[in-house]
Write a protein that holds these residues in place. Structure first.
Motif, short mmCIF file in Angstrom:
data_model
loop_
_atom_site.label_atom_id
_atom_site.label_comp_id
_atom_site.label_asym_id
_atom_site.label_seq_id
_atom_site.Cartn_x
_atom_site.Cartn_y
_atom_site.Cartn_z
N ALA A 1 -1.76 5.61 2.88
CA ALA A 1 -2.93 4.78 3.19
C ALA A 1 -2.90 4.25 4.62
O ALA A 1 -3.94 3.84 5.15
CB ALA A 1 -3.02 3.61 2.21
N SER B 1 -5.43 5.77 6.93
CA SER B 1 -6.81 5.30 6.83
C SER B 1 -7.07 4.15 7.80
O SER B 1 -8.13 4.07 8.41
CB SER B 1 -7.12 4.86 5.40
OG SER B 1 -7.07 5.94 4.51
N TYR C 1 -5.81 -7.15 3.01
CA TYR C 1 -6.56 -6.34 2.04
C TYR C 1 -6.02 -6.53 0.62
O TYR C 1 -6.79 -6.77 -0.32
CB TYR C 1 -6.49 -4.86 2.43
CG TYR C 1 -6.87 -3.92 1.32
CD1 TYR C 1 -8.19 -3.78 0.92
CD2 TYR C 1 -5.89 -3.17 0.66
CE1 TYR C 1 -8.54 -2.92 -0.11
CE2 TYR C 1 -6.23 -2.31 -0.37
CZ TYR C 1 -7.55 -2.19 -0.75
OH TYR C 1 -7.89 -1.34 -1.78
N ILE D 1 0.84 -1.18 0.00
CA ILE D 1 0.00 0.00 0.00
C ILE D 1 0.88 1.24 0.00
O ILE D 1 2.07 1.18 0.30
CB ILE D 1 -0.93 0.04 1.23
CG1 ILE D 1 -0.10 0.05 2.54
CG2 ILE D 1 -1.91 -1.13 1.21
CD1 ILE D 1 -0.92 0.29 3.78
N MET E 1 -12.92 -2.96 -3.47
CA MET E 1 -12.91 -1.81 -2.58
C MET E 1 -11.55 -1.14 -2.66
O MET E 1 -10.52 -1.82 -2.73
CB MET E 1 -13.13 -2.22 -1.11
CG MET E 1 -14.43 -2.87 -0.79
SD MET E 1 -14.48 -3.25 1.01
CE MET E 1 -15.89 -4.38 1.06
N ASP E 2 -11.54 0.20 -2.62
CA ASP E 2 -10.27 0.89 -2.43
C ASP E 2 -9.96 0.93 -0.93
O ASP E 2 -10.77 0.49 -0.11
CB ASP E 2 -10.27 2.28 -3.07
CG ASP E 2 -11.30 3.23 -2.46
OD1 ASP E 2 -11.79 2.96 -1.35
OD2 ASP E 2 -11.62 4.24 -3.12
N VAL E 3 -8.80 1.45 -0.57
CA VAL E 3 -8.39 1.43 0.83
C VAL E 3 -9.36 2.20 1.71
O VAL E 3 -9.71 1.75 2.81
CB VAL E 3 -6.96 2.01 0.98
CG1 VAL E 3 -6.64 2.23 2.46
CG2 VAL E 3 -5.94 1.06 0.38
N ASP E 4 -9.82 3.35 1.23
CA ASP E 4 -10.72 4.16 2.05
C ASP E 4 -12.03 3.43 2.33
O ASP E 4 -12.54 3.46 3.46
CB ASP E 4 -11.01 5.50 1.38
CG ASP E 4 -9.81 6.43 1.42
OD1 ASP E 4 -8.93 6.23 2.27
OD2 ASP E 4 -9.75 7.37 0.61
N GLU E 5 -12.59 2.76 1.33
CA GLU E 5 -13.84 2.03 1.55
C GLU E 5 -13.59 0.85 2.48
O GLU E 5 -14.41 0.58 3.38
CB GLU E 5 -14.42 1.53 0.23
CG GLU E 5 -15.76 0.82 0.41
CD GLU E 5 -16.37 0.34 -0.90
OE1 GLU E 5 -17.46 -0.29 -0.82
OE2 GLU E 5 -15.78 0.58 -1.97
N ARG F 1 -7.87 -8.26 -2.56
CA ARG F 1 -8.03 -7.56 -3.85
C ARG F 1 -7.68 -8.50 -5.00
O ARG F 1 -8.35 -8.50 -6.04
CB ARG F 1 -7.13 -6.33 -3.89
CG ARG F 1 -7.55 -5.20 -2.97
CD ARG F 1 -8.48 -4.23 -3.66
NE ARG F 1 -7.82 -3.51 -4.74
CZ ARG F 1 -8.45 -2.63 -5.52
NH1 ARG F 1 -9.73 -2.37 -5.33
NH2 ARG F 1 -7.81 -2.01 -6.49
#
Length: 303
Positions: free
Chosen positions: A41, A44, A64, A37, A74-78, A68
């Motif tokens: 990130a 987050s 994560y 990452i 999902m992106d990291v924020d989601e 993926r």
């Protein structure tokens, strides 16, 4: 702001860990799983809560990425927003932990076979070994962990001098002198040996009974036990807790609920991952009583 005692976090408060712990998170995942990452990130995950332990944050970020690969959309924020939601909704103490919540998010988002494939590639034990070798360096790793480093020193990607030596001290000597008027303690997610190193470099010489490290309690922040226990040991009526994450602020909030006969004041600093006006806003939303640019503004705040 009146206070009898001041309790300090270490990372982002006494020392800057952007090029040590946070670098170790990014590079450990890269070395073990071949992808990683962005350093930005990491915040987050910190904001989602439950990641006082950077080894567990490393594990969650690695999971994560592996999810993926198996189709997690999902992106990291989601992903980290889902972790925060899961923690907030859970009545299960274990699932309120950041890593357990991350595993639950993956299980909810992927079909069982895909989730199992992601876990089959996941290697938390090796992540921790690599993290510690990169962070401590070969010499300290052998001393603290009791075994020799096994990363290839001829590999240019393996910096075995130790990222721990890249931690600028944030606490100025004048600030340390000003804090001599207060009972001073430490609550940190660091292991005890690594807390010792940082405290010595910052000039903060505290006996064990004035601090809580990873080795001293299972719950971790934002659980209030460590902060309340220090307040009791100090016989303090008012305690200021200074930290660089939302979980630090929430620790003070939770301590006030747990121990209403004392005053607990949560202070956020802008020298960790939370910076600028956005960082100030997040602290205030989490319940911070004050936000300061650095720990060196604390004496003026207390005065």
């Amino acid at each position: 702001m009146q206070a009898d005692a001041v309790v300090l976090d270490i990372d982002g408060v006494l020392v800057d860990v952007a090029d040590s712990y946070r670098r170790a998170i990014v590079e450990s995942i890269e070395r073990v799983h071949g992808d990683t990452i962005e350093k930005a990130a990491i915040q987050s995950f910190k904001d989602a809560g439950g990641f006082n332990n950077d080894w567990e944050l490393t594990d969650a970020a690695a999971l994560y990425l592996l999810a993926r690969r198996e189709g997690l959309a999902m992106d990291v924020d989601e992903f980290t927003d889902r972790i925060a939601e899961r923690r907030a909704e859970s009545d299960d103490a274990e699932e309120a932990d950041g890593l357990d919540a991350a595993e639950a998010v993956v299980d909810d988002a992927l079909d069982p076979a895909a989730a199992e494939r992601a876990r089959a590639d996941w290697n938390p034990e090796r992540l921790r070994e690599v993290f510690q070798q990169l962070y401590l360096g070969a010499a300290l790793y052998a001393d603290i962990e009791g075994r020799e480093a096994d990363l290839d020193e001829d590999d240019s990607a393996a910096d075995l001098s130790g990222f721990i030596h890249d931690e600028p001290v944030l606490l100025e000597s004048e600030t340390l002198d000003a804090l001599a008027d207060y009972e001073v303690g430490v609550v940190t997610g660091r292991p005890a040996d690594e807390a010792d190193i940082a405290q010595r470099r910052a000039g903060l010489d505290l006996p064990d009974e004035r601090r809580f490290t990873m080795d001293d309690w299972d719950e971790g922040k934002p659980h209030p036990r460590a902060l309340v226990t220090l307040a009791e040991r100090f016989g303090a009526e008012s305690v200021v807790f200074v930290g660089d994450t939302l979980d630090d602020v929430k620790t003070a909030v939770n301590a006030a609920e747990e121990d209403p006969d004392r005053e607990y004041v949560g202070v956020g600093v802008l020298t960790g991952g939370l910076t600028g006006e956005e960082g100030r806003r997040k602290y205030e939303e989490a319940g911070a009583d004050a936000v300061i640019d650095s720990v060196n503004d604390l004496p003026d705040l207390l005065a």
